[in-house]
Enzyme design. Sequence first.
Site, PDB file in Angstrom:
ATOM      1  N   SER A 144       3.112  -6.187  -5.632  1.00 49.83           N
ATOM      2  CA  SER A 144       2.858  -5.068  -4.734  1.00 49.83           C
ATOM      3  C   SER A 144       1.973  -5.579  -3.618  1.00 49.83           C
ATOM      4  CB  SER A 144       2.134  -3.943  -5.493  1.00 49.83           C
ATOM      5  OG  SER A 144       1.585  -2.981  -4.612  1.00 49.83           O
ATOM      6  N   TYR A 157      -3.782  -0.474 -11.712  1.00 47.06           N
ATOM      7  CA  TYR A 157      -2.593  -0.931 -10.994  1.00 47.06           C
ATOM      8  C   TYR A 157      -2.870  -2.254 -10.286  1.00 47.06           C
ATOM      9  CZ  TYR A 157       1.551  -0.657  -7.985  1.00 47.06           C
ATOM     10  OH  TYR A 157       2.738  -0.912  -7.349  1.00 47.06           O
TER      11      TYR A 157
END
Length: 286
Positions: A144, A157
């Site tokens: 990401s 995350y």
Amino acid sequence: MNNSVRGKVAVVTGAGSGIGRQVAFVLAKRGARLAVCDVDDTRLGETADRARALGAEVHTAHLDVGDRAAVQRYAADVAAHHGVVHQIYNNAGISGGGQTVLEADWEVYDRTLAVNLFGVIHGTKAFLPHLIASGDGHVVNVSSLNGYLAQPTLSAYCASKFAVRGFTEALRSEMLTERLPVRVTLVHPGGVKTDIATSTLSQARDLGITPTPSQLARTRVYNEKLLRMPAEQAARIIVDGVEAGSPRVRVGSDARNADRLVRLLPRGYPRLTAALERRLFGTAGR
């Protein structure tokens, strides 16, 4: 080695929705044979039906990538079904966001790391011997922009996606050192129009956590302002990068700009992200 996906067996995890579903469609259109999996059987079935309509041979399976033994069995099943495996797209992931480190429950960390990090490790280790045996393998791991830029309330995350980056770069070094026939691509998507923000609320409720007004507002801002690139476009960029043999694929201008920001201001960027956090979300409801 041949970078084209045509005729190759490609495994896509988290193929029931979002980027994974669209990657499966792009691969199908370009002539790949597929093995797709997800925890949502209904949505996975929809992906498989569409991929078959596009002309692909498709193997499907229910799979929780956080379950190591299940992933190992899955790799053996796919190899037995197709006879060979060339590519693994370790795409399955969850958001695991919306709470500060002080607020976050241990269950959020456990589940986020199980899926986002260990899911990638499980998939890579289970399929790597098959990819090597194919003589033309490719590991594609999805990180990401939060694999190099950290943001408030996304500690679980970010921890998972930073770790995916380190794991994948170590894997690439090993493949080069040993001169094994496996390319490695690391993917850093920016804001893509998927249901990842909305699913944060569902995940919280599944863990018995009632979303706060701040979390509800955050989800709305993400869906309306930050998750902008169509998943179909993101998937094309990813597969284009794979076919180009790119070691690193940044998906979207936000991913590229975040990368530049961290490189330019490695010490100062947290202050900028904190200021942006206050501007977008405030601190009410925490």
